[in-house]
Motif scaffolding. Sequence first.
Motif, short mmCIF file in Angstrom:
data_model
loop_
_atom_site.label_atom_id
_atom_site.label_comp_id
_atom_site.label_asym_id
_atom_site.label_seq_id
_atom_site.Cartn_x
_atom_site.Cartn_y
_atom_site.Cartn_z
N LEU A 254 85.80 -42.29 -21.72
CA LEU A 254 86.09 -41.06 -21.00
C LEU A 254 87.34 -41.22 -20.13
O LEU A 254 87.38 -42.06 -19.24
N ALA A 255 88.35 -40.39 -20.39
CA ALA A 255 89.58 -40.43 -19.60
C ALA A 255 89.61 -39.34 -18.54
O ALA A 255 90.38 -39.43 -17.58
N SER A 256 88.81 -38.31 -18.72
CA SER A 256 88.72 -37.22 -17.75
C SER A 256 87.36 -36.55 -17.88
O SER A 256 86.66 -36.75 -18.88
N LEU A 257 87.02 -35.75 -16.88
CA LEU A 257 85.75 -35.05 -16.87
C LEU A 257 85.99 -33.59 -16.52
O LEU A 257 86.77 -33.29 -15.60
N PRO A 258 85.34 -32.66 -17.21
CA PRO A 258 85.43 -31.24 -16.80
C PRO A 258 84.88 -31.07 -15.39
O PRO A 258 83.87 -31.69 -15.03
N PRO A 259 85.50 -30.25 -14.55
CA PRO A 259 85.06 -30.13 -13.14
C PRO A 259 83.60 -29.73 -12.99
O PRO A 259 82.96 -30.12 -12.01
N CYS A 260 83.06 -28.97 -13.93
CA CYS A 260 81.70 -28.47 -13.77
C CYS A 260 80.71 -29.10 -14.75
O CYS A 260 79.63 -28.53 -14.98
N VAL A 261 81.05 -30.25 -15.30
CA VAL A 261 80.20 -30.83 -16.33
C VAL A 261 78.81 -31.19 -15.81
O VAL A 261 77.83 -31.20 -16.56
N PHE A 262 78.69 -31.48 -14.50
CA PHE A 262 77.39 -31.81 -13.91
C PHE A 262 76.85 -30.69 -13.02
O PHE A 262 75.95 -30.92 -12.21
N ALA A 263 77.38 -29.50 -13.18
CA ALA A 263 77.08 -28.42 -12.24
C ALA A 263 75.64 -27.96 -12.29
O ALA A 263 75.14 -27.43 -11.30
N CYS A 264 74.96 -28.13 -13.40
CA CYS A 264 73.59 -27.60 -13.55
C CYS A 264 72.54 -28.70 -13.52
O CYS A 264 71.53 -28.62 -14.21
N LEU A 265 72.79 -29.73 -12.72
CA LEU A 265 71.86 -30.86 -12.65
C LEU A 265 71.37 -31.04 -11.21
O LEU A 265 71.65 -32.05 -10.56
N PRO A 266 70.61 -30.09 -10.69
CA PRO A 266 70.23 -30.14 -9.27
C PRO A 266 69.31 -31.29 -8.92
O PRO A 266 69.20 -31.66 -7.74
N ASN A 267 68.61 -31.87 -9.92
CA ASN A 267 67.67 -32.96 -9.64
C ASN A 267 68.22 -34.33 -10.03
O ASN A 267 67.49 -35.32 -9.98
#
Length: 547
Positions: A254-267
């Motif tokens: 992985l060279a980059s990550l989308p800004p919201c890739v973890f946005a729906c992981l509240p737990n």
Amino acid sequence: MFPRPLLLCLQGLLLGGFAQACPPPCQCYEGTKVFCSGEEIWGIPEGLPGNATQLFFVETSLAALGSGPLSNGSSLARLVFLNNPRLSLEAGAFGERASLTELEVSGSNLSALSSEAFGSLPQLRSLFLTFSALRALEPGLFHRTPGLQALHLQGNALAALPPRIFSPLRELRLLDLSHNPMAQLPDRLFHPLARIQVLKLSDIGLTRLPLGTFRPLRSLQELSLDRNALADLPPGAFSGLSRLRRLQLQHNALASLPPCVFACLPNLDSLNLEGNRLSALPAGLLRGTPNLTQLLAASNRLETLPAGIFSSLLQAQTIVLSHNRLAHLPAGAFRDLPSLTTLQLDHNHLTALAGDIFHNLTSLEVLGLAGNRLQALPPGIFDYNDYLLGVALKDNPWVCDCRLAPLASWIRNWSAPLNSQTFCASPDHLKGWALPALPQEQLVCLAAPGPADSSLSPGEAETARAPCTYRDPDGTVQLACDRAACHRLTVHLPPQGDSTGRGLAYESDWVLNSSCGTVRVSVAIRAEPGGTAREEEAVSPHPCSEP
């Protein structure tokens, strides 16, 4: 010697109370466990106890296993075959065995399985087919094991899977496909697994992750995608996984990550990004993970951190940023981390730290700063870290002068054992000294003089700004210093003639003391022909610990 009836009675007790004795190649334990091992075992031994609940075959010469040999024993709940290289399973090998709940076949050369290999095992809950040579799975292999909750297939040679292979497994909670050369996953492969909680896809050669691969897995709590070849992630790669607690993405590409890739992981509780090629992290990357307690991002290419990237991590306890290229940390980088106990910043390119960089980390216990380019730390940098148990500081180019005195004192008081291998890099006369063993009086600054007060004579000005005045016991030599530099050397020479007839000559050295420490001064003066005296050797003050 025990009487024979008593010996037989004791033997029965040691065998765990079996109604019948074990066959000679096997041993029986705890009343219901049978353990058979040895290369002399070529088939299922006759006379196995009928009330056995656990049966183990370890490193035997068992070959083809048909339906007959294991037909006895309606109470058998666990059946294990470990490291039986010749083993093969024929159709119906386990017959109609309603009591069996766990079956393991590991470490064999088993390359194929009949779709009827498991017969009818309605109560089977755990199936291990691991570290063998399986190349394919028949489409109907799991049709007669509908109650399966844990399926372990790691360490085989599975290059592909039938698209609907898992359709019968509606009760499955754990699936491990790690260490198989799969490279890609069939569309909708996991869609029937609505109740799955743990999915392990480590080291299967994945290069891409199709959008929607995991969307139906509403109960998923742990997802392992480590040690693959993923170069990017689609923005919604993990959407729908609101119960996910542990995400393993280490050792990919992985060279980059989308800004919201973890946005729906509240737990999400643990996120591992180690060993990728990340040169930056988006500022809002962690805003959707308020319950994150562990962030591991070591061994990437990070050069700095965006301001406020940790602002939502009020529960974070561990952050590891070791082995990156961090040269600068923004002001307040760790401002919003009241629960943080471990922070690893070792093996980066840090040259300086702000004096208040750690002041808000009131729960900090472990801090790693080793392997950076730090020469000094600001005074009081650890004053607000009351629970700090240790700071690793070795492998930095520490300049051991007056600027390092506060840190050296802190190390001696709080962290000496951990930093026994933390050494001075300069000045030359202190190079190689271990900081915990360095006497405080050695930490003085010798630098060029600064501007004098114009209202005073040069000598008065230098003496006025020199709170440390070093003298010898006879008052012959005086050296005036302040915290930053030594400015004035006065030498009162006694009358002394030169036996060569050339005039004045003087050479001596002194150990000078003050409340600031001890220095050694050497002076050599020679007279030129014509009566003009000159200083032949430069005055060379330097710290010393012993006269």
